[in-house]
Design a protein around this motif. Structure first.
Motif, PDB file in Angstrom:
ATOM      1  N   LEU A  27       0.978 -21.798  -5.386  1.00 12.22           N
ATOM      2  CA  LEU A  27       0.368 -20.813  -5.448  1.00 12.22           C
ATOM      3  C   LEU A  27       0.329 -19.941  -4.015  1.00 12.22           C
ATOM      4  O   LEU A  27       0.559 -18.854  -4.078  1.00 12.22           O
ATOM      5  CB  LEU A  27      -1.066 -20.677  -6.052  1.00 12.22           C
ATOM      6  CG  LEU A  27      -1.114 -21.003  -7.602  1.00 12.22           C
ATOM      7  CD1 LEU A  27      -2.464 -21.412  -8.036  1.00 12.22           C
ATOM      8  CD2 LEU A  27      -0.535 -19.912  -8.382  1.00 12.22           C
ATOM      9  N   GLY A  31       1.938 -16.208  -3.133  1.00 11.55           N
ATOM     10  CA  GLY A  31       1.324 -15.400  -2.968  1.00 11.55           C
ATOM     11  C   GLY A  31       1.716 -14.690  -1.483  1.00 11.55           C
ATOM     12  O   GLY A  31       1.715 -13.529  -1.366  1.00 11.55           O
ATOM     13  N   THR A  67      -2.149 -17.795 -14.333  1.00  9.14           N
ATOM     14  CA  THR A  67      -2.622 -18.504 -13.435  1.00  9.14           C
ATOM     15  C   THR A  67      -2.066 -18.035 -11.852  1.00  9.14           C
ATOM     16  O   THR A  67      -3.016 -17.685 -11.290  1.00  9.14           O
ATOM     17  CB  THR A  67      -2.019 -19.876 -13.507  1.00  9.14           C
ATOM     18  OG1 THR A  67      -2.451 -20.746 -14.505  1.00  9.14           O
ATOM     19  CG2 THR A  67      -2.233 -21.006 -12.228  1.00  9.14           C
ATOM     20  N   GLU A  70      -4.392 -14.618 -11.559  1.00 10.62           N
ATOM     21  CA  GLU A  70      -5.637 -14.952 -11.177  1.00 10.62           C
ATOM     22  C   GLU A  70      -5.791 -14.965  -9.618  1.00 10.62           C
ATOM     23  O   GLU A  70      -6.502 -14.649  -9.132  1.00 10.62           O
ATOM     24  CB  GLU A  70      -6.439 -16.005 -11.993  1.00 10.62           C
ATOM     25  CG  GLU A  70      -7.662 -16.326 -11.576  1.00 10.62           C
ATOM     26  CD  GLU A  70      -8.077 -17.690 -12.425  1.00 10.62           C
ATOM     27  OE1 GLU A  70      -8.765 -17.661 -13.627  1.00 10.62           O
ATOM     28  OE2 GLU A  70      -8.036 -18.707 -11.780  1.00 10.62           O
ATOM     29  N   TYR A  71      -4.811 -16.030  -9.320  1.00  6.91           N
ATOM     30  CA  TYR A  71      -4.605 -16.481  -7.910  1.00  6.91           C
ATOM     31  C   TYR A  71      -4.417 -14.906  -7.096  1.00  6.91           C
ATOM     32  O   TYR A  71      -5.182 -14.862  -6.057  1.00  6.91           O
ATOM     33  CB  TYR A  71      -3.313 -17.346  -7.589  1.00  6.91           C
ATOM     34  CG  TYR A  71      -3.323 -17.639  -6.134  1.00  6.91           C
ATOM     35  CD1 TYR A  71      -3.997 -18.736  -5.359  1.00  6.91           C
ATOM     36  CD2 TYR A  71      -2.754 -16.950  -5.306  1.00  6.91           C
ATOM     37  CE1 TYR A  71      -3.784 -18.979  -4.167  1.00  6.91           C
ATOM     38  CE2 TYR A  71      -2.422 -17.047  -3.744  1.00  6.91           C
ATOM     39  CZ  TYR A  71      -3.352 -18.262  -3.177  1.00  6.91           C
ATOM     40  OH  TYR A  71      -3.224 -18.483  -2.034  1.00  6.91           O
ATOM     41  N   LEU A  72      -3.649 -14.059  -7.412  1.00  9.44           N
ATOM     42  CA  LEU A  72      -3.385 -12.761  -6.869  1.00  9.44           C
ATOM     43  C   LEU A  72      -4.449 -11.790  -6.915  1.00  9.44           C
ATOM     44  O   LEU A  72      -4.466 -10.843  -6.243  1.00  9.44           O
ATOM     45  CB  LEU A  72      -2.082 -12.398  -7.003  1.00  9.44           C
ATOM     46  CG  LEU A  72      -0.659 -12.969  -6.885  1.00  9.44           C
ATOM     47  CD1 LEU A  72       0.600 -12.572  -7.601  1.00  9.44           C
ATOM     48  CD2 LEU A  72      -0.423 -12.989  -5.377  1.00  9.44           C
ATOM     49  N   GLY A  73      -5.513 -12.211  -7.958  1.00  7.48           N
ATOM     50  CA  GLY A  73      -6.229 -11.187  -8.256  1.00  7.48           C
ATOM     51  C   GLY A  73      -5.860  -9.824  -8.628  1.00  7.48           C
ATOM     52  O   GLY A  73      -6.249  -8.490  -8.531  1.00  7.48           O
ATOM     53  N   ILE A  74      -4.782  -9.784  -9.595  1.00  9.69           N
ATOM     54  CA  ILE A  74      -4.221  -8.656 -10.109  1.00  9.69           C
ATOM     55  C   ILE A  74      -4.305  -8.731 -11.810  1.00  9.69           C
ATOM     56  O   ILE A  74      -4.635  -9.965 -12.329  1.00  9.69           O
ATOM     57  CB  ILE A  74      -2.688  -8.549  -9.841  1.00  9.69           C
ATOM     58  CG1 ILE A  74      -1.812  -9.610 -10.224  1.00  9.69           C
ATOM     59  CG2 ILE A  74      -2.584  -8.370  -8.290  1.00  9.69           C
ATOM     60  CD1 ILE A  74      -0.197  -9.287 -10.144  1.00  9.69           C
ATOM     61  N   ARG A 126      -1.855 -30.112 -11.537  1.00 11.36           N
ATOM     62  CA  ARG A 126      -2.815 -29.729 -10.066  1.00 11.36           C
ATOM     63  C   ARG A 126      -3.037 -28.397  -9.873  1.00 11.36           C
ATOM     64  O   ARG A 126      -3.036 -27.706  -8.807  1.00 11.36           O
ATOM     65  CB  ARG A 126      -2.113 -30.510  -8.915  1.00 11.36           C
ATOM     66  CG  ARG A 126      -0.771 -30.148  -8.391  1.00 11.36           C
ATOM     67  CD  ARG A 126      -0.418 -30.954  -7.375  1.00 11.36           C
ATOM     68  NE  ARG A 126       0.837 -30.477  -7.185  1.00 11.36           N
ATOM     69  CZ  ARG A 126       2.198 -31.031  -7.563  1.00 11.36           C
ATOM     70  NH1 ARG A 126       2.147 -31.555  -8.613  1.00 11.36           N
ATOM     71  NH2 ARG A 126       3.318 -30.454  -7.010  1.00 11.36           N
ATOM     72  N   PRO A 128      -5.463 -24.687 -10.474  1.00 13.58           N
ATOM     73  CA  PRO A 128      -6.948 -24.559 -10.454  1.00 13.58           C
ATOM     74  C   PRO A 128      -7.631 -24.972 -11.589  1.00 13.58           C
ATOM     75  O   PRO A 128      -8.944 -25.394 -11.328  1.00 13.58           O
ATOM     76  CB  PRO A 128      -6.907 -22.986 -10.311  1.00 13.58           C
ATOM     77  CG  PRO A 128      -5.712 -22.579  -9.674  1.00 13.58           C
ATOM     78  CD  PRO A 128      -4.615 -23.601 -10.440  1.00 13.58           C
ATOM     79  N   ARG A 130      -7.439 -27.617 -13.459  1.00 12.96           N
ATOM     80  CA  ARG A 130      -7.494 -28.813 -13.408  1.00 12.96           C
ATOM     81  C   ARG A 130      -8.390 -29.194 -12.446  1.00 12.96           C
ATOM     82  O   ARG A 130      -8.929 -30.366 -12.729  1.00 12.96           O
ATOM     83  CB  ARG A 130      -6.044 -29.654 -13.322  1.00 12.96           C
ATOM     84  CG  ARG A 130      -5.852 -30.917 -12.964  1.00 12.96           C
ATOM     85  CD  ARG A 130      -6.264 -31.712 -14.103  1.00 12.96           C
ATOM     86  NE  ARG A 130      -6.358 -33.254 -13.778  1.00 12.96           N
ATOM     87  CZ  ARG A 130      -7.264 -33.720 -13.277  1.00 12.96           C
ATOM     88  NH1 ARG A 130      -8.437 -33.018 -12.836  1.00 12.96           N
ATOM     89  NH2 ARG A 130      -7.349 -35.015 -13.035  1.00 12.96           N
TER      90      ARG A 130
END
Ligand SMILES: [Zn+2]
Lengths: 385, 139
Positions: A27, A31, A67, A70-74, A126, A128, A130
């Motif tokens: 991720l 990013g 996933t 969400e990581y990128l906040g978009i 593995r 987030p 999880r």
């Protein structure tokens, strides 16, 4: 002759290749590549409303776009996995332009990245979820829907009876669908409220029954459709929205991404939700139907229970809803469960629904919902004019 | 909740990576650690290499207050993961942390029964199998 242009690549980002990574995550790499490409384009984070990603074998078995988003906040209005091996990157490019041409989104980021640890973790899974949900005892979907339902009850005073009624209506409609898993088994509000509590406030009969099954569709152009066997069912509008992956990251617990997706699909089609002959709404849990009725604008936030008291939902009702029985009545064949809502809409709009045919069915709203009320798609389908 | 039951659970534990490790090592000290962006000053959860608000990589770890409120909760009678069966029923909750972000956790302590949305909670790290997890106690 000048070639026709279908879209343009306006930004690139590329990480310097290394033999081994240490302490980096997939991720994180995604990013970094996305940040570089968006900066190169001279765009900002908030202008990205489309996301195409590759599969993450093992690491994130499902819900990869959510996933990554969400990581990128978009919160993209179009997201997908392109799983074509070494052709994935090229496969992303034309899919991005097709989505833009349809009006689903304006700026798509296409990204593929992988880390290469010398000593990769033994457990393949593995992501987030999880790491930050599963260890606390929050495996499976029930938890997220129970958390949303409790919040809805606290915020708006919605009652167990109001939610149970949704399951009862699904069972009632299933009595006209011999294929439904609960055909021949109607249920009462007492049956629902008397069933075991799985994750409070969710009762067992408010949760779809897992079944085996499958469904497929064939799509052609509307022009070609008119020369084929059946009356065509046209796609009039579509909307999509992805807001998060883990329920803890949901922007709201009582309104989901279907709100934006339905608005977009209706606007796309130039119609109102009250124009629909059929509401074919994704119903993995009773709470999902309540939220969707509210998010569709059929009633105010928090008022689905009161609104349902004033209307009827079978094929002859004023708001035919999941006339096949929905997944609560038919069972959920995993991902194919979502297809039942499309198949029913096609049957109704072809006027081939038999004993449950909606008189003069012209348009249907179909919804799909994924993960933790986080991935949403809405379609407006129409009979041939 | 019974401490011995929790210590003997064989439930799937966290698999930290280099980025998330400070969160889990803080839990072992009965602390909550959160990341904050140096660029836009916003807190976020879960741990990342980039700020989800502005994509900056200038991120620092801080000891969080460990205070929050219950945003919603559910009593889990039938866990989806069989390894959790010995602990059922247990209470999962979304905790809106004082710093802003929301995380999922389990409620612990004497006041779990009767917990309410909006109630204040305080960090209490609990051994679960071989791991120490940041649970929250209603106060
Ligand atoms: Zn920031």
């Amino acid at each position: 002759m000048k070639a026709r242009c279908f879209g343009a690549i306006v930004g690139i980002g590329e990480l310097k290749p290394v033999r081994r990574t240490q302490g980096a995550t997939t991720l994180g790499f995604i990013g970094e590549a996305v940040r570089m490409a968006v900066a190169d384009a001279g765009l900002d984070k908030d202008s990205i409303d489309g996301l195409l990603v590759g599969p993450q074998v093992g690491e994130t078995p499902q819900h990869v776009p959510a996933t990554v988003a969400e990581y990128l906040g978009i919160r993209p209005s179009m997201a997908n996995v392109v799983d074509l091996g070494g052709a994935s990157g090229a496969g992303m490019v034309w899919r991005a332009t097709a989505a833009i041409a349809m009006g689903m989104c304006d700026a798509v980021v296409c990204v593929l990245a992988n880390v290469r640890e010398a000593d990769p973790p033994r457990s393949p899974n593995r992501n987030p979820i999880r790491e930050f949900d599963v260890p606390f005892g929050a495996s499976g979907a029930n938890v997220s829907y129970a958390l949303s339902m409790r919040r809805h009850m606290a915020e708006f005073g919605s009652t167990p009876e109001q939610f149970a009624r949704i399951a009862v209506l699904a069972r009632r409609n299933a009595q006209l669908n011999p294929n439904a898993i609960f055909y021949g088994q109607p249920a009462t509000i007492e049956d629902v409220l008397g069933s075991a509590i799985i994750a409070s406030p969710l009762h067992m009969l408010e949760i779809v029954m897992p079944v085996a099954g499958g469904a497929a569709l064939v799509v052609v152009s509307s022009e070609r459709a008119r020369s084929l066997k059946h009356p065509p069912v046209h796609l009039l509008g579509a909307g999509e929205k992805i807001t998060h992956r883990a329920i803890s990251q949901a922007p709201s617990l009582t309104s989901g991404p279907l709100k934006a997706a339905i608005q977009k699909a209706l606007a796309h089609a130039g119609v109102k939700v009250t124009d629909m002959s059929l509401l074919s709404l994704y119903d993995c849990y009773t709470i999902m139907v309540g939220l969707t009725l509210e998010d569709a604008g059929l009633c105010e936030a928090g008022r689905f229970g009161h609104w349902m008291n004033d209307h009827s939902f079978d094929h002859e009702g004023d708001f035919p809803l999941n006339t096949h029985g929905g997944q609560l009545g038919c069972g959920q064949a995993d991902l194919a469960g979502g297809m039942t809502h499309i198949v029913e809409a096609v049957l109704q709009l072809r006027h081939e629904a038999g004993q449950r045919q909606i008189p003069n069915a012209q348009m249907a709203l179909v919804t799909g919902n994924g993960a933790t009320i986080s991935e949403a798609t809405a379609l407006v389908l129409g009979a041939d004019a | 909740m019974h401490e011995q039951v929790y210590q003997s659970l064989m439930t799937p534990g966290p698999i930290p990576n280099a980025i998330s490790e400070p969160f889990w090592s803080a839990a072992r000290r009965n602390e909550l650690a959160l990341q904050r962006c140096e660029q836009c000053s916003q807190w976020f959860f879960y741990p990342r290499a980039h700020c989800p608000h502005c994509w900056s990589e200038r991120i620092s770890w801080h000891k969080a207050s460990g205070q929050g409120v219950i945003k919603t909760f559910s009593v889990i009678h039938r866990p989806s993961h069989p390894a959790w069966l010995p602990a059922a029923p247990y209470v999962l909750a979304l905790i809106e942390l004082a710093e802003g972000p929301t995380m999922l956790s389990q409620l612990t302590g004497d006041r779990v029964v009767g917990a309410k949305i909006g109630q204040s909670v305080s960090l209490r790290c609990v051994p679960v199998g071989d791991f120490i997890l940041p649970f929250f106690e209603p106060i």
